[in-house]
Enzyme design. Structure first.
Site, short mmCIF file in Angstrom:
data_model
loop_
_atom_site.label_atom_id
_atom_site.label_comp_id
_atom_site.label_asym_id
_atom_site.label_seq_id
_atom_site.Cartn_x
_atom_site.Cartn_y
_atom_site.Cartn_z
N ASP A 84 -0.01 5.13 0.98
CA ASP A 84 -0.16 6.10 2.07
C ASP A 84 -0.09 5.40 3.43
OD1 ASP A 84 -0.79 8.33 0.26
OD2 ASP A 84 -2.72 7.34 -0.05
N ASP B 116 0.88 -1.17 0.00
CA ASP B 116 0.00 0.00 0.00
C ASP B 116 0.93 1.23 0.00
OD1 ASP B 116 -2.37 1.61 0.45
OD2 ASP B 116 -1.61 1.85 2.49
C1 BG6 Z 1 -5.70 5.88 0.18
C2 BG6 Z 1 -5.82 6.65 1.48
O1 BG6 Z 1 -4.39 5.41 0.03
O2 BG6 Z 1 -6.02 6.74 -0.92
C3 BG6 Z 1 -7.22 7.22 1.60
O3 BG6 Z 1 -5.54 5.78 2.56
C4 BG6 Z 1 -7.50 8.12 0.39
O4 BG6 Z 1 -7.35 7.93 2.80
C5 BG6 Z 1 -7.34 7.28 -0.88
O5 BG6 Z 1 -8.81 8.65 0.46
C6 BG6 Z 1 -7.60 8.07 -2.17
O6 BG6 Z 1 -6.53 8.99 -2.36
P1 BG6 Z 1 -6.56 10.16 -3.44
O7 BG6 Z 1 -5.14 10.68 -3.41
O8 BG6 Z 1 -6.92 9.56 -4.77
O9 BG6 Z 1 -7.56 11.15 -2.99
MG MG Z 2 -2.62 3.21 3.59
#
Ligand code: BG6
Ligand code: MG
Length: 215
Positions: A10, A8
């Site tokens: 984030d 993963d």
């Molecule tokens: C995930 C995060 O990796 O990505 C979520 O943990 C986030 O919190 C999701 O909403 C979508 O991310 P983005 O950058 O497309 O808004």
């Molecule tokens: Mg994550």
């Protein structure tokens, strides 16, 4: 036998989970929602931008139309992307580069499996872009974790059966997605002690240090 690790993004590879939290909090405050907490943010981990928005909006008394929701999701993303401008290699979590190099030295492939549509930008800014054999992200998927789609696409891009993949995740939704997809699930950080995971670790740094003892 594990032939690939799907990471993963984030909160596993990069500290961007904190920037997501700050951007959602700013949006919540702009909407007059004061009680948006880290506990709410924990439910946003791993899930799509729109699903994350719902976690914020459920704290409001107001109803929002689909058009308003799209505008709010875009507003949050603008705040978030601005906060990514200062992102660099220094924001990669401890042990990440070392762990990736270690698994590669053992012939194990590495991929990213993230809900974020900002994945390519983040990988580029942090110097991680050329570290992976495949990237699967929110730009490839139609379904959000806990659906396993993002990990199954990563496995397909790698050419490896799901049962040969281990997923490293910091969210309950991601651990569930990995198990539903038939993969080995490693819970880390915020997901540590998730009962659905096959194993649980504090950080990639501690896992790497433990592996090196036996190398
Ligand atoms: C995930 C995060 O990796 O990505 C979520 O943990 C986030 O919190 C999701 O909403 C979508 O991310 P983005 O950058 O497309 O808004
Ligand atoms: Mg994550």
């Amino acid at each position: 036998m594990i032939k690939a690790v799907i990471f993963d993004l984030d909160g596993v590879l990069v500290t961007t989970d904190e920037l997501h939290f700050a951007a959602w909090k700013a949006l919540a405050e702009r909407l007059g929602i004061s009680g948006f907490t880290r506990a709410d943010n924990a439910r946003q981990r791993g899930v799509s931008r729109m699903a994350s928005l719902e976690v914020v909006l459920e704290k409001s008394d107001r109803e929002f139309s689909d058009k308003e929701k799209s505008a709010l999701a875009e507003e949050k993303n603008d705040i978030y992307v601005k906060s990514l401008s200062a992102l660099s290699r220094a924001d990669v979590l401890p042990g990440v580069f070392e762990f990736i190099d270690y698994i590669k030295s053992k012939g194990i492939k590495a991929a990213v499996g993230s809900a974020s549509k900002n994945t390519p930008l983040i990988l580029e800014k942090t110097g991680l872009a050329d570290k992976f054999d495949a990237v699967s992200c929110g730009l490839d998927t139609t379904r959000s974790k806990p659906d396993p789609e993002v990990f199954l696409i990563a496995a397909q891009k790698l050419g490896i059966d799901p049962c040969g993949c281990a997923v490293i995740e910091d969210s309950a939704a991601g651990i569930e997605a990995a198990k539903t997809g038939g993969m080995y699930a490693v819970a880390v950080g915020a997901a540590e002690h998730d009962p659905k995971a096959d194993i649980s670790i504090g950080s990639l740094e501690s896992l790497y240090k433990a592996l090196k003892i036996f190398a």
